[in-house]
Structures are given as structure tokens and as C-alpha cells.
Design a protein around this motif. Structure first.
Motif, PDB file in Angstrom:
ATOM      1  N   ASN A   1       0.898  -1.196   0.028  1.00 32.13           N
ATOM      2  CA  ASN A   1      -0.045   0.149  -0.258  1.00 32.13           C
ATOM      3  C   ASN A   1       0.942   1.429  -0.167  1.00 32.13           C
ATOM      4  O   ASN A   1       2.086   1.154   0.088  1.00 32.13           O
ATOM      5  N   TRP A   2       0.215   2.513   0.035  1.00 33.04           N
ATOM      6  CA  TRP A   2       0.941   3.711  -0.082  1.00 33.04           C
ATOM      7  C   TRP A   2       1.777   3.972   1.122  1.00 33.04           C
ATOM      8  O   TRP A   2       2.899   4.265   0.786  1.00 33.04           O
ATOM      9  N   GLN A   3       1.430   3.627   2.323  1.00 32.20           N
ATOM     10  CA  GLN A   3       2.193   3.956   3.333  1.00 32.20           C
ATOM     11  C   GLN A   3       3.659   3.073   3.283  1.00 32.20           C
ATOM     12  O   GLN A   3       4.581   3.625   3.756  1.00 32.20           O
ATOM     13  N   GLU A   4       3.452   1.629   2.892  1.00 33.38           N
ATOM     14  CA  GLU A   4       4.513   0.945   2.883  1.00 33.38           C
ATOM     15  C   GLU A   4       5.454   1.401   1.608  1.00 33.38           C
ATOM     16  O   GLU A   4       6.646   1.338   2.005  1.00 33.38           O
ATOM     17  N   LEU A   5       4.974   1.797   0.712  1.00 31.05           N
ATOM     18  CA  LEU A   5       5.797   2.187  -0.340  1.00 31.05           C
ATOM     19  C   LEU A   5       6.640   3.459   0.262  1.00 31.05           C
ATOM     20  O   LEU A   5       7.882   3.782  -0.172  1.00 31.05           O
ATOM     21  N   GLU A   6       5.990   4.532   0.868  1.00 32.44           N
ATOM     22  CA  GLU A   6       6.707   5.665   1.327  1.00 32.44           C
ATOM     23  C   GLU A   6       7.665   5.316   2.237  1.00 32.44           C
ATOM     24  O   GLU A   6       8.635   5.673   2.181  1.00 32.44           O
ATOM     25  N   THR A   7       7.130   4.351   3.280  1.00 29.00           N
ATOM     26  CA  THR A   7       8.427   3.966   4.224  1.00 29.00           C
ATOM     27  C   THR A   7       9.613   3.116   3.419  1.00 29.00           C
ATOM     28  O   THR A   7      10.744   3.641   3.826  1.00 29.00           O
TER      29      THR A   7
END
Ligand code: SF4
Ligand code: URA
Length: 188
Positions: free
Chosen positions: A2-8
Motif C-alpha cells: 500500500n501507499w504507506q508501505e511504499l513511502e516507508t
């Protein structure tokens, strides 16, 4: 992912030389569920300090154009850059740095699935729309590719240097507003 995982994951990236000199990685700002994605070139000094795209003088001007057509960087759009870390001394990102970093942007686009992509400036438009893109000739025109409409317009830094181009830039944003009304469902 998901987006949060990608950002991290992205924030830990050291895949090119720019990773070593950044203060903050600039992943992007806004609503990852938006239908409209703006793509700039890369972070400058202010962006590197704050970890957010377009927060210096160009960013203030960009926000005015966005406001003119009821777009807000924190609500109904997403803004990212082609390159996530600041090139030292504000030099242009090298082609190989762009190549490596574009993998992140590609993942952002895949997750977002925007209806419209707006390229801010020549460097971004030539990478995303086509290598022969001429901003002076093709700004404000929409090109469809894989179900996504793509348009290039002047970079706000260019407008600060050449205020005589501002009326054309405003026309591009008005054309964008019309296109959003035509193809987007949740933006306005
Ligand atoms: Fe990684 Fe892009 Fe930063 Fe290079 S510029 S270190 S590829 S995130
Ligand atoms: N110019 C860009 O292209 N991106 C930013 O984030 C700031 C200035």
C-alpha cells in the motif's frame, strides 16, 4: 504493497548518489487517492529542508494556480517529483539518477492510477510524455497514454523568471479544470 508501505520503503532509498547528501527525502504531498497527479523535477533547498515538494517561491506560485481552479495540495490532488532527493547545488538531476529514481514514481502511479498527470516543466514532460516534448509548443495539450491523460505546462520557476508567460500558464490550468470536469468524478 500500500501507499504507506511504499513511502516507508522509499524513504530508506540509497540507490543513487543523491541519497547521501539529502536532508529529507521528498516522496510527495497530497491525497494518494486523488485523480490528478502533478509531477515536478526534483526537490530544491526548501523542499530538502522540509521534506515536501514545492514549498519555496515556485511552490507559492504553484499554489496560486491550483487555487485558481479549486485544487488544493492537501485535498484533491497529489504532487510528486521525478527525483526524490535534492541534487546538490540545485543542479539538474543526471539522466542515470532519473532512471533509478523513476522506479519510485512508477510505483506511485501504479498505486494511484490517476486519470490525469500534469508535468511541471520541460524535464518532467520530456521524461513522462515524450523526449521531444516542447513546452512552448505543446503546453496545455492533453495526450492519452494507457488510459491516462498527460499534459505538460510551464514550471513555476520558469514563470517567476518570465512573468510574460503567466497568461498562457493560466490558460493551461483552465484547460485542466475543464478536463477534470470531463473525466474525473471525485475531484470537484
Ligand atoms: Fe533513491 Fe531517488 Fe533518492 Fe536516488 S534520488 S537515493 S533513487 S530516492
Ligand atoms: N521544483 C520542482 O520541480 N520540484 C519541487 O519540489 C520544487 C521545485
Amino acid at each position: 504493497m500500500n501507499w504507506q508501505e511504499l513511502e516507508t520503503q522509499c524513504k530508506q532509498c540509497m540507490a543513487c548518489d543523491l541519497g547521501a547528501t539529502r536532508k529529507n527525502l521528498v516522496f510527495g504531498v497530497g491525497n494518494p487517492e486523488a485523480e490528478v497527479l502533478f509531477i515536478g523535477e526534483g526537490p530544491g533547498e526548501q523542499e530538502d529542508l522540509r521534506g515536501e515538494p514545492f514549498v519555496g517561491r515556485s511552490g507559492q506560485l504553484l499554489d496560486k494556480y491550483l487555487a485558481a481552479i479549486d485544487l488544493d495540495r492537501h485535498k484533491n490532488i497529489y504532487i510528486a517529483n521525478m527525483v526524490k532527493c535534492r541534487p546538490p547545488g540545485n543542479r539538474d538531476p543526471k539522466p542515470e539518477e532519473q532512471d533509478v529514481c523513476l522506479r519510485w514514481l512508477t510505483r506511485q502511479v501504479k498505486l494511484m492510477r490517476p486519470k490525469i498527470i500534469v508535468c511541471l516543466g520541460r524535464i518532467s514532460a520530456q521524461r513522462i510524455i515524450g523526449k521531444d516534448f516542447k513546452v512552448t509548443r505543446e503546453h496545455g495539450k492533453f495526450h492519452e497514454h494507457n488510459g491516462i491523460l498527460r499534459m505538460g505546462t510551464y514550471h513555476p520557476a520558469m514563470l517567476l523568471r518570465n512573468p510574460n508567460l503567466k497568461p498562457e500558464a493560466l490558460e493551461d490550468f483552465l484547460a485542466l479544470r475543464d478536463k477534470i470536469k470531463e473525466v474525473c468524478e471525485r475531484t470537484y
